[in-house]
Write an enzyme that holds these catalytic residues in place. Structure first.
Site, short mmCIF file in Angstrom:
data_model
loop_
_atom_site.label_atom_id
_atom_site.label_comp_id
_atom_site.label_asym_id
_atom_site.label_seq_id
_atom_site.Cartn_x
_atom_site.Cartn_y
_atom_site.Cartn_z
N SER A 95 -20.08 -36.95 -76.66
CA SER A 95 -19.33 -35.69 -76.43
C SER A 95 -20.07 -34.26 -76.73
CB SER A 95 -17.88 -35.58 -77.08
OG SER A 95 -17.16 -34.66 -76.60
N ASP A 218 -12.92 -38.36 -66.32
CA ASP A 218 -12.77 -37.80 -67.91
C ASP A 218 -12.55 -36.60 -67.65
OD1 ASP A 218 -13.68 -36.77 -70.13
OD2 ASP A 218 -15.83 -37.70 -69.97
N HIS A 246 -12.92 -40.51 -71.98
CA HIS A 246 -13.96 -39.87 -72.53
C HIS A 246 -14.47 -40.65 -73.74
CE1 HIS A 246 -16.08 -36.25 -73.46
NE2 HIS A 246 -15.74 -36.23 -74.83
#
Length: 268
Positions: A95, A218, A246
Site C-alpha cells: 500500500s 481493491d 487490499h
C-alpha cells in the site's frame, strides 16, 4: 546506529546472502508479513520493521512535523538500511509503503535492487478527467472526520471494506484489531498523510526495476491506478492477482509469494 533499530523495532530473519525488506502499510505492523516470510527465509536475509507510531516502534520518537509527509517515513527506511549496511535490497512495500519505498529509492538508489509494490497508489484522490484514484476528496475528509470522532467505529467500518474477504471473518477481525491498537492521533495523521499524498510528479524520477502487484476488487487501489502506475513508471512490470481486497499477503499469501518469486527468478 542501535537506536534506529530499536526505534523501528527491526527484526532480521533468514540466512541468505541477498536481502528482502518488507514494509507494512497504514494501520498495520510487521506481523502482517508472517504468512509471506516462510516463503523466503531459506534463501534470503529478511528485514522486518515497524514505522514509528506502528506496532512495537518507539512512540517517543514520533515527531508530527517529520511525519507530516511521506518523506519522513522514507528517511526512516534509509536510516534502517544505513544502520544495517545494506545494499541491493529487494524492497517489498504494501500500500502506502510502495510509494515510501519509491521515494527512498529516488534519494539513494544504491540501497535498492528491485521494488515490489503490493496494492500501490501514487494518488488516492481523483483528479478528473485525467486521473482516477478511486476517491473524491470529500470521501477522504469524511473518513478522517470519522477517525477523529469515533476511532473504534471507523475501524469497524473500514476493515471489512478494505479486506474484502467476507467469508473469512477472522481476517477482517484481525485488521480491525490492528487499526484499533494504534494511537488514534498518530493513526489519523498517518491516514491524512497517506490519503492526501500525491506522488505522481515523482514517478519520472524513479528508476529501480519494479513489480506492481494489482489486486482484483481493491477498494483502496483500483485497477485503473495500477495501470496508470505501470504506464508512468519506467522499468515496471504489472501483474493482476486473483486475490480480492487490499491485503493479499494475509488473504492469499501463496499467490503473493508465487508472483514475487516468479518476478525475482526472471530478473536475477
Amino acid at each position: 546506529m542501535t537506536d534506529v533499530l530499536l526505534r523501528n523495532h527491526v527484526n532480521i530473519l533468514g540466512t541468505g546472502s541477498r536481502t528482502i525488506m518488507f514494509a507494512h502499510g497504514f494501520g498495520c505492523d510487521q506481523d502482517m508479513w508472517r504468512y509471506i516470510v516462510p516463503g523466503f527465509e531459506a534463501n534470503y536475509r529478511i528485514v522486518l520493521f515497524d514505522y514509528v507510531g506502528s506496532g512495537k516502534s518507539s512512540l517517543n520518537d514520533y515527531n508530527p512535523c517529520k511525519y507530516s509527509d511521506l518523506q519522513g517515513y522514507a528517511q526512516d527506511v534509509l536510516d534502517i538500511m544505513e544502520a544495517l549496511d545494506l545494499n541491493d535490497v529487494i524492497f517489498v512495500g504494501h500500500s502506502v509503503s510502495s510509494m515510501i519505498g519509491m521515494l527512498a529509492s529516488i534519494q539513494a538508489q544504491s540501497y535498492f535492487d528491485h521494488i515490489v509494490m503490493l496494492g500501490p497508489s501514487p494518488r488516492y484522490i481523483n483528479d478528473l478527467p485525467d486521473y482516477y484514484g478511486g476517491f473524491d476528496k470529500s470521501d477522504i475528509e469524511e473518513l478522517l472526520n470519522m477517525m477523529q470522532m469515533n476511532f473504534a467505529g471507523w475501524a469497524s467500518y473500514l476493515a471489512p471494506i478494505v479486506m474484502r474477504n467476507p467469508e473469512r471473518r477472522e481476517l477482517t477481525e484481525e485488521l480491525e484489531r490492528s487499526f484499533c491498537s494504534r494511537d488514534p492521533h498518530i493513526a489519523r495523521q498517518f491516514a491524512e498523510v497517506t490519503f492526501m499524498s500525491d506522488c505522481r510528479a515523482s514517478l519520472p524520477d524513479a528508476s529501480i526495476p519494479t513489480l506492481i502487484l494489482q489486486c482484483s476488487e481493491d477498494s483502496i487501489a483500483p485497477v485503473e491506478v495500477g495501470n496508470y502506475l505501470h504506464n508512468h513508471l519506467k522499468n515496471s512490470t504489472l501483474r493482476l492477482m486473483t486475490a480480492k481486497g487490499h491485503y493479499p499477503h494475509l488473504s492469499h499469501p501463496e499467490e503473493t509469494i508465487q508472483f514475487i518469486k516468479e518476478y525475482l527468478a526472471n530478473v536475477q
